[in-house]
Write an enzyme that holds these catalytic residues in place. Structure first.
Site, PDB file in Angstrom:
ATOM      1  N   HIS A 131      -7.157  -3.732   5.221  1.00 55.61           N
ATOM      2  CA  HIS A 131      -6.594  -2.371   5.166  1.00 55.61           C
ATOM      3  C   HIS A 131      -7.420  -1.517   4.206  1.00 55.61           C
ATOM      4  O   HIS A 131      -7.813  -0.390   4.513  1.00 55.61           O
ATOM      5  CB  HIS A 131      -5.129  -2.432   4.709  1.00 55.61           C
ATOM      6  CG  HIS A 131      -4.580  -1.117   4.242  1.00 55.61           C
ATOM      7  ND1 HIS A 131      -4.884  -0.586   3.000  1.00 55.61           N
ATOM      8  CD2 HIS A 131      -3.761  -0.221   4.839  1.00 55.61           C
ATOM      9  CE1 HIS A 131      -4.284   0.585   2.856  1.00 55.61           C
ATOM     10  NE2 HIS A 131      -3.584   0.833   3.955  1.00 55.61           N
ATOM     11  N   ASN A 132      -7.704  -2.060   3.020  1.00 54.15           N
ATOM     12  CA  ASN A 132      -8.466  -1.292   2.035  1.00 54.15           C
ATOM     13  C   ASN A 132      -9.904  -1.062   2.497  1.00 54.15           C
ATOM     14  O   ASN A 132     -10.479  -0.005   2.253  1.00 54.15           O
ATOM     15  CB  ASN A 132      -8.459  -2.011   0.684  1.00 54.15           C
ATOM     16  CG  ASN A 132      -7.163  -1.765  -0.076  1.00 54.15           C
ATOM     17  OD1 ASN A 132      -6.146  -1.420   0.523  1.00 54.15           O
ATOM     18  ND2 ASN A 132      -7.178  -1.954  -1.375  1.00 54.15           N
TER      19      ASN A 132
ATOM     20  N   SER B  48       0.829  -1.205   0.000  1.00 56.57           N
ATOM     21  CA  SER B  48       0.000   0.000   0.000  1.00 56.57           C
ATOM     22  C   SER B  48       0.857   1.246   0.000  1.00 56.57           C
ATOM     23  O   SER B  48       1.939   1.266   0.590  1.00 56.57           O
ATOM     24  CB  SER B  48      -0.931   0.024   1.209  1.00 56.57           C
ATOM     25  OG  SER B  48      -1.736   1.199   1.146  1.00 56.57           O
TER      26      SER B  48
ATOM     27  N   GLU C  16      -9.764   1.677   4.717  1.00 57.68           N
ATOM     28  CA  GLU C  16      -9.552   2.875   3.870  1.00 57.68           C
ATOM     29  C   GLU C  16     -10.908   3.402   3.358  1.00 57.68           C
ATOM     30  O   GLU C  16     -11.169   4.608   3.376  1.00 57.68           O
ATOM     31  CB  GLU C  16      -8.639   2.453   2.716  1.00 57.68           C
ATOM     32  CG  GLU C  16      -8.318   3.484   1.666  1.00 57.68           C
ATOM     33  CD  GLU C  16      -7.446   2.848   0.549  1.00 57.68           C
ATOM     34  OE1 GLU C  16      -6.372   2.297   0.851  1.00 57.68           O
ATOM     35  OE2 GLU C  16      -7.862   2.903  -0.631  1.00 57.68           O
TER      36      GLU C  16
ATOM     37  N   LYS D 277      -4.174  -6.982   3.669  1.00 55.95           N
ATOM     38  CA  LYS D 277      -4.237  -5.833   2.740  1.00 55.95           C
ATOM     39  C   LYS D 277      -5.690  -5.527   2.375  1.00 55.95           C
ATOM     40  O   LYS D 277      -6.095  -4.364   2.263  1.00 55.95           O
ATOM     41  CB  LYS D 277      -3.418  -6.120   1.478  1.00 55.95           C
ATOM     42  CG  LYS D 277      -3.538  -5.039   0.396  1.00 55.95           C
ATOM     43  CD  LYS D 277      -2.884  -3.726   0.802  1.00 55.95           C
ATOM     44  CE  LYS D 277      -3.364  -2.486   0.072  1.00 55.95           C
ATOM     45  NZ  LYS D 277      -3.253  -2.396  -1.331  1.00 55.95           N
TER      46      LYS D 277
HETATM   47  N1  LIG Z   1      -2.620   1.821  -8.333  1.00 53.79           N
HETATM   48  C1  LIG Z   1      -2.528   1.785  -7.026  1.00 53.79           C
HETATM   49  O1  LIG Z   1      -2.552   2.805  -6.306  1.00 53.79           O
HETATM   50  C2  LIG Z   1      -2.368   0.464  -6.340  1.00 53.79           C
HETATM   51  C3  LIG Z   1      -2.474  -0.723  -7.049  1.00 53.79           C
HETATM   52  N2  LIG Z   1      -2.278  -1.915  -6.413  1.00 53.79           N
HETATM   53  C4  LIG Z   1      -2.355  -3.165  -7.153  1.00 53.79           C
HETATM   54  O2  LIG Z   1      -1.139  -3.321  -7.863  1.00 53.79           O
HETATM   55  C5  LIG Z   1      -1.353  -4.014  -9.111  1.00 53.79           C
HETATM   56  C6  LIG Z   1      -0.834  -3.154 -10.250  1.00 53.79           C
HETATM   57  O3  LIG Z   1      -1.545  -1.937 -10.231  1.00 53.79           O
HETATM   58  P1  LIG Z   1      -1.262  -0.786 -11.290  1.00 53.79           P
HETATM   59  O4  LIG Z   1       0.194  -0.532 -11.356  1.00 53.79           O
HETATM   60  O5  LIG Z   1      -2.180   0.331 -10.931  1.00 53.79           O
HETATM   61  O6  LIG Z   1      -1.608  -1.438 -12.696  1.00 53.79           O
HETATM   62  P2  LIG Z   1      -2.982  -2.029 -13.291  1.00 53.79           P
HETATM   63  O7  LIG Z   1      -3.790  -2.670 -12.236  1.00 53.79           O
HETATM   64  O8  LIG Z   1      -3.622  -0.971 -14.109  1.00 53.79           O
HETATM   65  O9  LIG Z   1      -2.414  -3.192 -14.258  1.00 53.79           O
HETATM   66  C7  LIG Z   1      -1.680  -2.882 -15.394  1.00 53.79           C
HETATM   67  C8  LIG Z   1      -0.551  -3.878 -15.573  1.00 53.79           C
HETATM   68  O10 LIG Z   1      -1.072  -5.215 -15.689  1.00 53.79           O
HETATM   69  C9  LIG Z   1      -0.558  -5.787 -16.908  1.00 53.79           C
HETATM   70  N3  LIG Z   1      -1.510  -6.753 -17.437  1.00 53.79           N
HETATM   71  C10 LIG Z   1      -2.848  -6.607 -17.563  1.00 53.79           C
HETATM   72  N4  LIG Z   1      -3.387  -7.720 -18.072  1.00 53.79           N
HETATM   73  C11 LIG Z   1      -2.365  -8.602 -18.270  1.00 53.79           C
HETATM   74  C12 LIG Z   1      -2.298  -9.926 -18.754  1.00 53.79           C
HETATM   75  N5  LIG Z   1      -3.375 -10.590 -19.145  1.00 53.79           N
HETATM   76  N6  LIG Z   1      -1.083 -10.507 -18.818  1.00 53.79           N
HETATM   77  C13 LIG Z   1       0.026  -9.852 -18.430  1.00 53.79           C
HETATM   78  N7  LIG Z   1       0.007  -8.597 -17.938  1.00 53.79           N
HETATM   79  C14 LIG Z   1      -1.175  -7.981 -17.858  1.00 53.79           C
HETATM   80  C15 LIG Z   1      -0.389  -4.614 -17.808  1.00 53.79           C
HETATM   81  O11 LIG Z   1       0.448  -4.931 -18.892  1.00 53.79           O
HETATM   82  P3  LIG Z   1       0.342  -4.085 -20.235  1.00 53.79           P
HETATM   83  O12 LIG Z   1       1.161  -2.850 -20.007  1.00 53.79           O
HETATM   84  O13 LIG Z   1       0.926  -4.971 -21.260  1.00 53.79           O
HETATM   85  O14 LIG Z   1      -1.097  -3.770 -20.481  1.00 53.79           O
HETATM   86  C16 LIG Z   1       0.231  -3.622 -16.844  1.00 53.79           C
HETATM   87  O15 LIG Z   1       1.578  -3.892 -16.596  1.00 53.79           O
HETATM   88  C17 LIG Z   1      -2.853  -4.285  -9.169  1.00 53.79           C
HETATM   89  O16 LIG Z   1      -3.091  -5.569  -8.680  1.00 53.79           O
HETATM   90  C18 LIG Z   1      -3.436  -3.237  -8.226  1.00 53.79           C
HETATM   91  O17 LIG Z   1      -4.668  -3.638  -7.675  1.00 53.79           O
HETATM   92  C19 LIG Z   1      -1.926  -1.986  -5.092  1.00 53.79           C
HETATM   93  C20 LIG Z   1      -1.795  -0.845  -4.355  1.00 53.79           C
HETATM   94  C21 LIG Z   1      -2.053   0.462  -4.893  1.00 53.79           C
HETATM   95  O1  LIG Z   2      -4.840  -0.580  -2.749  1.00 56.71           O
HETATM   96  C1  LIG Z   2      -4.921   0.621  -2.774  1.00 56.71           C
HETATM   97  C2  LIG Z   2      -4.331   1.459  -1.713  1.00 56.71           C
HETATM   98  O2  LIG Z   2      -3.897   0.729  -0.659  1.00 56.71           O
HETATM   99  C3  LIG Z   2      -5.694   1.272  -3.880  1.00 56.71           C
HETATM  100  O3  LIG Z   2      -5.476   2.640  -3.887  1.00 56.71           O
HETATM  101  C4  LIG Z   2      -7.107   0.885  -3.732  1.00 56.71           C
HETATM  102  O4  LIG Z   2      -7.262  -0.311  -4.459  1.00 56.71           O
HETATM  103  C5  LIG Z   2      -8.106   1.836  -4.298  1.00 56.71           C
HETATM  104  O5  LIG Z   2      -9.308   1.153  -4.206  1.00 56.71           O
HETATM  105  P1  LIG Z   2     -10.640   1.603  -4.906  1.00 56.71           P
HETATM  106  O6  LIG Z   2     -10.293   1.907  -6.348  1.00 56.71           O
HETATM  107  O7  LIG Z   2     -11.550   0.447  -4.763  1.00 56.71           O
HETATM  108  O8  LIG Z   2     -11.085   2.838  -4.169  1.00 56.71           O
END
Ligand SMILES: NC(=O)C1=CN([C@@H]2O[C@H](COP(=O)(O)OP(=O)(O)OC[C@H]3O[C@@H](n4cnc5c(N)ncnc54)[C@H](OP(=O)(O)O)[C@@H]3O)[C@@H](O)[C@H]2O)C=CC1
Ligand SMILES: O=C(CO)[C@H](O)[C@H](O)COP(=O)(O)O
Length: 490
Positions: A191-192, A134, A195, A188
């Site tokens: 935690h969310n 997070s 949140e 986690k």
């Molecule tokens: N964003 C945030 O603030 C937070 C996110 N997370 C978690 O972290 C993870 C990554 O989040 P985030 O960085 O936002 O990115 P996304 O959740 O938007 O995922 C995008 C990534 O996933 C890849 N991808 C999607 N589909 C496939 C597939 N079928 N095969 C291989 N790769 C694939 C994409 O590759 P390509 O570039 O080729 O499309 C890209 O690298 C998620 O699980 C999310 O829930 C956790 C904490 C905070």
């Molecule tokens: O994991 C997170 C932070 O810890 C992401 O920010 C969270 O998934 C956001 O959730 P949502 O889009 O459902 O509001």
């Protein structure tokens, strides 16, 4: 590409979107030779071109190239979209891995998926660690809070790396081994959920002050800034002030909050928390209210149809003083602060109850005090308040409820009159405050000597012969409701 591309990488990251890219940079900045890979090449190239100077990156443009670039036993962090994408990546990697390799899923996976994936990879001799991360984009780069699940063996390798890249508070890294298989992702998820509850309560406080008191967003930004100096000090309160202070970049003088569509989206972790809580029988009403409030906000057509049709008090208009006399305004602001704090304690108490219930159900041995410790920095719910929670569990590891810790019991007791006034006000003014009111209802239900459930048991026995237990004798009892009215013992 850097000059060291022939070097074997110590750790790899696949999935280089917002989180994965910054996590890889964070790892490389800490001196680890880091292999990087993404399904599509552009993100890999961009990372190495833009940030290659920050550390030693080894780009891989196919899964095979990526896996081959890692020293054995391999350590691979998967940071892709949760759900089928994670399965797709694991399925592609699995045949290329060897016994003893470690695969980390650092995305927001459902803990049940993590349990399934862990069991499947264990069969192949590969360690799978579900790890909650997070902190969003900035946290991933500068120091997130990390909630690692998985085997002790995997943690022995991962722990020092995570301790390096996580943020530290008072010299303690915000990362600790949560427990086996799905424990890290479960924590986690909760935690969310917290949140969601935290943000819902903040939104209700804003709504009450904006429409019950007629304050402008900029005035409220100042209120939240001042609250951030007291016992509510937290990242979410801090950024609330920033959002409320912000003007629409395209219309000077118009608060940004007034042009943002009032329909909250959700990716699913809050919903998972509530679904799981229902299965565990743990009342997380604060989180549930937050999830349902987002859902209702999204029912735009239904809300539109109800406007002007369903009667009730109109929320106070800006500049009119709303329903609170100006002379009472300062006291009302203080009341809302107290109600926010008390409701927040309830939401956290419920979240920690759920961690305990999940840990018991799955035999994880999660230490709630350790979770409070690693949430003090890096994560979205980071707050001064978590120091108190850490202390509460240090003083009494088997605390039945956070609300019963002397510090929190006293704090809520001091705020409860204000809390009741705010809930009453919200009802009278027609300003929905489901988080505040349900938290108060939970508090009152918890402290009652006799609950109304006795009547429910009586009703169940009458219509379905479901039996009831008595306060004065052991056993199951039933009344012959349609016959002579006598009681029998089953
Ligand atoms: N964003 C945030 O603030 C937070 C996110 N997370 C978690 O972290 C993870 C990554 O989040 P985030 O960085 O936002 O990115 P996304 O959740 O938007 O995922 C995008 C990534 O996933 C890849 N991808 C999607 N589909 C496939 C597939 N079928 N095969 C291989 N790769 C694939 C994409 O590759 P390509 O570039 O080729 O499309 C890209 O690298 C998620 O699980 C999310 O829930 C956790 C904490 C905070
Ligand atoms: O994991 C997170 C932070 O810890 C992401 O920010 C969270 O998934 C956001 O959730 P949502 O889009 O459902 O509001």
């Amino acid at each position: 590409m850097t000059e060291t591309t022939t070097q074997k990488a110590q750790i790899g990251v696949t999935g280089l979107a917002t989180m994965g890219r910054n996590l890889a940079r964070n790892i490389a900045r800490h001196g680890y030779v880091t292999a990087v890979h993404n399904r599509s090449d552009a993100k890999t190239k961009a990372l190495v071109e833009e940030f290659g100077h920050e550390g030693t990156f080894v780009p891989g443009y196919t899964s095979q190239e990526f896996v081959d670039s890692l020293e054995s036993p391999r350590t691979i962090i998967v940071m892709v979209k949760a759900g089928p994408a994670t399965d797709a990546v694991i399925e592609e990697l699995a045949p290329l891995l060897s016994e003893g390799d470690i695969v980390v899923d650092a995305g927001n996976a459902h803990f049940a998926d993590t349990r399934r994936r862990e069991a499947a990879l264990r069969e192949r001799g590969v360690h799978f660690a579900g790890v909650g991360v997070s902190g969003g984009e900035e946290g991933a780069l500068l120091g997130p809070s990390i909630m690692p699940g998985g085997s002790e063996h995997a943690y022995a390798k991962l722990g020092p790396i995570f301790a390096d890249i996580a943020v530290s508070v008072d010299g303690t890294p915000c990362s600790t081994h949560v427990g086996p298989d799905g424990a890290g992702h479960f924590v986690k998820m909760v935690h969310n959920g917290i949140e969601y509850a935290d943000m819902q309560l903040i939104a209700e406080a804003y709504d009450l002050l904006r429409h019950g008191l007629g304050r402008t967003p900029k005035q409220l930004a100042e209120v939240f800034t001042s609250w951030n100096e007291g016992d509510l000090e937290s990242f979410l309160i801090e950024i609330t002030a920033r959002v409320l202070d912000k003007d629409d970049p395209t219309q000077e003088g118009t608060p940004l909050v007034d042009v943002i569509l009032d329909e909250a989206e959700q990716k699913g972790t809050g919903r998972w928390t509530v679904q799981t809580a229902l299965d565990l029988g743990t009342p997380v009403s604060g989180i549930a209210e937050a999830v349902f409030a987002r859902a209702l906000s999204g029912h735009a057509e239904q809300r539109k149809a109800a406007q002007g049709v369903l009667p009730g008090p109109a929320a106070g208009a800006e500049g009119t003083g709303g329903f609170v006399a100006e002379a009472d305004a300062e006291a009302f602001v203080d009341d809302v602060r107290a109600a926010l704090y008390a409701s927040k304690v309830v939401a956290y108490a419920q979240g920690f109850d759920m961690i305990r219930a999940g840990s018991t159900e799955y035999g994880w041995g999660v230490d709630p005090g350790a979770m409070a410790t690693i949430w003090r920095g890096g994560c979205i719910i980071r707050a001064k308040f978590l120091d108190r929670i850490k202390d509460a569990y240090a003083n009494q590891p088997d605390l039945p409820s956070l609300l019963l810790d002397p510090y929190f019991a006293d704090a809520v007791a001091k705020g409860q009159e204000a809390w009741r006034r705010v809930v009453t006000h919200s009802v009278q003014a027609g300003i929905p405050a489901p988080g505040f009111s349900s938290a108060l209802a939970y508090y009152d239900a918890l402290r009652r000597d006799r609950s109304s459930a006795a009547l429910i048991q009586g009703l169940r026995d009458l219509f379905g012969a479901h039996t009831y237990k008595r306060t004065d004798r052991a056993g199951d009892f039933h009344v012959d409701w349609s016959g002579d009215g006598t009681e029998s013992q089953g």
